[in-house]
Design a protein around this motif. Structure first.
Motif, mmCIF file in Angstrom:
data_model
loop_
_atom_site.group_PDB
_atom_site.id
_atom_site.type_symbol
_atom_site.label_atom_id
_atom_site.label_comp_id
_atom_site.label_asym_id
_atom_site.label_seq_id
_atom_site.Cartn_x
_atom_site.Cartn_y
_atom_site.Cartn_z
ATOM 1 N N SER A 109 0.841 -1.200 0.000
ATOM 2 C CA SER A 109 0.000 0.000 0.000
ATOM 3 C C SER A 109 0.870 1.241 0.000
ATOM 4 C CB SER A 109 -0.898 0.003 1.247
ATOM 5 O OG SER A 109 -1.416 1.286 1.518
ATOM 6 N N GLN A 110 0.572 2.182 -0.903
ATOM 7 C CA GLN A 110 1.285 3.454 -0.865
ATOM 8 C C GLN A 110 1.034 4.177 0.451
ATOM 9 O OE1 GLN A 110 0.156 6.486 -3.713
ATOM 10 N NE2 GLN A 110 1.432 8.018 -2.709
ATOM 11 N N ALA A 111 -0.232 4.237 0.856
ATOM 12 C CA ALA A 111 -0.580 4.981 2.064
ATOM 13 C C ALA A 111 0.119 4.416 3.296
ATOM 14 C CB ALA A 111 -2.091 4.969 2.262
ATOM 15 N N HIS A 112 0.067 3.097 3.467
ATOM 16 C CA HIS A 112 0.681 2.495 4.642
ATOM 17 C C HIS A 112 2.203 2.559 4.572
ATOM 18 C CE1 HIS A 112 -3.383 0.977 5.188
ATOM 19 N NE2 HIS A 112 -3.056 0.689 6.425
ATOM 20 N N GLY A 113 2.759 2.304 3.390
ATOM 21 C CA GLY A 113 4.206 2.373 3.248
ATOM 22 C C GLY A 113 4.739 3.761 3.527
ATOM 23 N N ASP A 114 4.088 4.769 2.948
ATOM 24 C CA ASP A 114 4.540 6.141 3.168
ATOM 25 C C ASP A 114 4.369 6.558 4.629
ATOM 26 O OD1 ASP A 114 5.072 6.159 0.488
ATOM 27 O OD2 ASP A 114 3.585 7.676 -0.059
ATOM 28 N N ALA A 115 3.338 6.018 5.282
ATOM 29 C CA ALA A 115 3.134 6.334 6.702
ATOM 30 C C ALA A 115 4.292 5.797 7.546
ATOM 31 C CB ALA A 115 1.812 5.754 7.189
ATOM 32 N N TYR A 116 4.774 4.597 7.224
ATOM 33 C CA TYR A 116 5.916 4.047 7.954
ATOM 34 C C TYR A 116 7.170 4.887 7.713
ATOM 35 C CZ TYR A 116 3.749 -0.269 9.628
ATOM 36 O OH TYR A 116 2.971 -1.195 10.297
ATOM 37 N N VAL A 117 7.333 5.379 6.487
ATOM 38 C CA VAL A 117 8.490 6.223 6.194
ATOM 39 C C VAL A 117 8.399 7.535 6.963
ATOM 40 C CG1 VAL A 117 9.731 7.485 4.388
ATOM 41 C CG2 VAL A 117 8.898 5.162 3.942
ATOM 42 N N ARG A 118 7.199 8.122 7.017
ATOM 43 C CA ARG A 118 7.030 9.360 7.803
ATOM 44 C C ARG A 118 7.359 9.105 9.268
ATOM 45 N NH1 ARG A 118 2.525 9.961 4.441
ATOM 46 N NH2 ARG A 118 1.136 9.112 6.038
ATOM 47 N N ALA A 119 6.894 7.983 9.786
ATOM 48 C CA ALA A 119 7.183 7.655 11.187
ATOM 49 C C ALA A 119 8.685 7.477 11.402
ATOM 50 C CB ALA A 119 6.440 6.383 11.585
ATOM 51 N N THR A 120 9.357 6.907 10.412
ATOM 52 C CA THR A 120 10.809 6.737 10.499
ATOM 53 C C THR A 120 11.504 8.086 10.565
ATOM 54 O OG1 THR A 120 10.715 4.652 9.276
ATOM 55 C CG2 THR A 120 12.835 5.805 9.315
ATOM 56 N N LEU A 121 11.106 8.996 9.689
ATOM 57 C CA LEU A 121 11.720 10.326 9.671
ATOM 58 C C LEU A 121 11.419 11.094 10.956
ATOM 59 C CD1 LEU A 121 11.030 11.347 5.961
ATOM 60 C CD2 LEU A 121 13.131 10.439 6.954
ATOM 61 N N GLU A 122 10.209 10.949 11.458
ATOM 62 C CA GLU A 122 9.863 11.611 12.720
ATOM 63 C C GLU A 122 10.716 11.094 13.871
ATOM 64 O OE1 GLU A 122 5.716 10.833 12.981
ATOM 65 O OE2 GLU A 122 5.157 12.331 11.467
ATOM 66 N N ALA A 123 10.979 9.784 13.862
ATOM 67 C CA ALA A 123 11.821 9.200 14.906
ATOM 68 C C ALA A 123 13.248 9.731 14.814
ATOM 69 C CB ALA A 123 11.809 7.677 14.790
ATOM 70 N N ILE A 124 13.741 9.899 13.594
ATOM 71 C CA ILE A 124 15.097 10.421 13.409
ATOM 72 C C ILE A 124 15.185 11.870 13.862
ATOM 73 C CG2 ILE A 124 16.847 11.017 11.674
ATOM 74 C CD1 ILE A 124 15.860 8.564 10.070
ATOM 75 N N VAL A 125 14.179 12.661 13.509
ATOM 76 C CA VAL A 125 14.163 14.072 13.917
ATOM 77 C C VAL A 125 14.068 14.193 15.436
ATOM 78 C CG1 VAL A 125 12.803 16.202 13.841
ATOM 79 C CG2 VAL A 125 13.230 14.912 11.734
ATOM 80 N N ALA A 126 13.269 13.313 16.048
ATOM 81 C CA ALA A 126 13.067 13.383 17.499
ATOM 82 C C ALA A 126 14.313 12.970 18.273
ATOM 83 C CB ALA A 126 11.885 12.503 17.895
ATOM 84 N N ALA A 127 15.091 12.047 17.710
ATOM 85 C CA ALA A 127 16.276 11.554 18.439
ATOM 86 C C ALA A 127 17.428 11.340 17.461
ATOM 87 C CB ALA A 127 15.947 10.267 19.190
ATOM 88 N N PRO A 128 17.968 12.392 16.879
ATOM 89 C CA PRO A 128 19.045 12.235 15.888
ATOM 90 C C PRO A 128 20.280 11.557 16.459
ATOM 91 C CG PRO A 128 18.832 14.529 16.581
ATOM 92 C CD PRO A 128 17.643 13.805 17.124
ATOM 93 N N GLU A 129 20.477 11.676 17.765
ATOM 94 C CA GLU A 129 21.649 11.052 18.370
ATOM 95 C C GLU A 129 21.573 9.526 18.334
ATOM 96 O OE1 GLU A 129 18.509 11.385 21.500
ATOM 97 O OE2 GLU A 129 19.326 12.707 19.935
ATOM 98 N N GLU A 130 20.367 8.972 18.133
ATOM 99 C CA GLU A 130 20.212 7.524 18.084
ATOM 100 C C GLU A 130 20.377 6.959 16.676
ATOM 101 O OE1 GLU A 130 16.582 6.327 19.922
ATOM 102 O OE2 GLU A 130 16.976 7.427 21.779
ATOM 103 N N PHE A 131 20.502 7.835 15.687
ATOM 104 C CA PHE A 131 20.673 7.362 14.312
ATOM 105 C C PHE A 131 22.029 6.679 14.180
ATOM 106 C CE2 PHE A 131 21.823 7.693 9.852
ATOM 107 C CZ PHE A 131 20.658 7.266 9.226
#
Length: 264
Positions: free
Chosen positions: A24-46
């Motif tokens: 699914s485009q919608a579900h796949g893109d949602a997981y990618v957004r969540a991934t980017l949000e996690a990186i922005v929230a805790a860049p030190e954990e990347f």
């Protein structure tokens, strides 16, 4: 160079992977957004000790692994595609599909795939073999190929037949594709973007989908244009020039989510 600048070139391809993994485009893109949000929230954990692309996919997998099993148990919030997939998960595990897509579609080495899904390299080889065997054994259909380059069309036809599928026709223009689809409805469409008479494979697919539902895999030399996440875009996408294993993985995954091949 900032972390965002390092990750930007890889975003279209992690979207491609996420869409293929979820169907699914919608579900796949949602997981990618969540991934980017996690990186922005805790860049030190990347992960900083690996290539940025590996770090991005590794972070994506952490999000996927922590959430998709819970999603599968939520009967009130998932697409038809996911419901179909859940009916098959007893025969092929998500980890197997991840290993297959990472190596065959995304082009990661066995060692890189092992790092991404946290298994050994030997386990990756075993999982890929398991995924191909299980998926190919349970999905057989008729395929319409929309491709105006004869050599590429012949190569795709060979791959399709090697997987045990039938080819209904090879069309080279939009009008021919629609006509062939109406004459014998396929269970899968493989469509190039640019066709012989300057018509569009996207338009051909839109015409076909207006008449009946069928899974579609697009083939293009410019995947970034269809992986922006900013508009309705293909769920399954193959990049030219492609490897035979890439086409096999895409076909298997597209049919995995197709209602027409769902088990009774």
């Amino acid at each position: 160079m900032s972390l965002g600048q390092q990750l930007h070139p890889h975003l279209p391809f992690v979207r491609r992977y996420a869409r293929a993994l979820t169907g699914s485009q919608a579900h796949g893109d949602a997981y990618v957004r969540a991934t980017l949000e996690a990186i922005v929230a805790a860049p030190e954990e990347f992960p900083r000790d690996v290539d940025p692309r590996l770090g991005l996919y590794r972070t994506f997998h952490a999000i996927w692994s922590s959430s998709h099993l819970d999603d599968a148990d939520d009967d009130g919030d998932h697409s038809d595609h996911e419901a179909i997939a859940r009916a098959r998960l007893s025969r092929i595990t998500p980890l197997s599909r991840q290993a297959l897509l990472l190596t065959a579609m995304e082009g990661f080495t066995t060692d890189d795939a092992a790092y991404l899904i946290d298994v050994s390299a030997d386990d990756v080889d075993r999982l890929v073999a398991e995924a191909l065997g299980e998926i190919e054994a349970q999905t057989r259909t008729r395929v319409l190929i929309i491709e105006d380059e004869p050599i590429i069309a012949m190569d795709i036809e060979t791959i399709v037949r090697d997987l045990g599928h039938d080819v209904t026709a090879i069309a080279v223009t939009r009008d021919e594709a629609v006509r062939e689809a109406m004459a014998e409805r396929p269970g899968l469409v493989l469509a190039d973007i640019q066709l012989a008479d300057d018509s569009s494979g996207i338009d051909a697919v839109k015409d076909i989908l207006a008449e009946f539902s069928v899974p579609v895999i697009f083939i293009t030399a410019f995947p970034e244009r269809l992986l922006t996440g900013e508009r309705p875009e293909p769920t399954f996408l193959i990049t030219k020039p492609f490897q035979r294993a890439t086409v096999k993985a895409a076909i298997a995954q597209a049919l995995f989510f197709d209602e027409a091949t769902a088990p009774a």
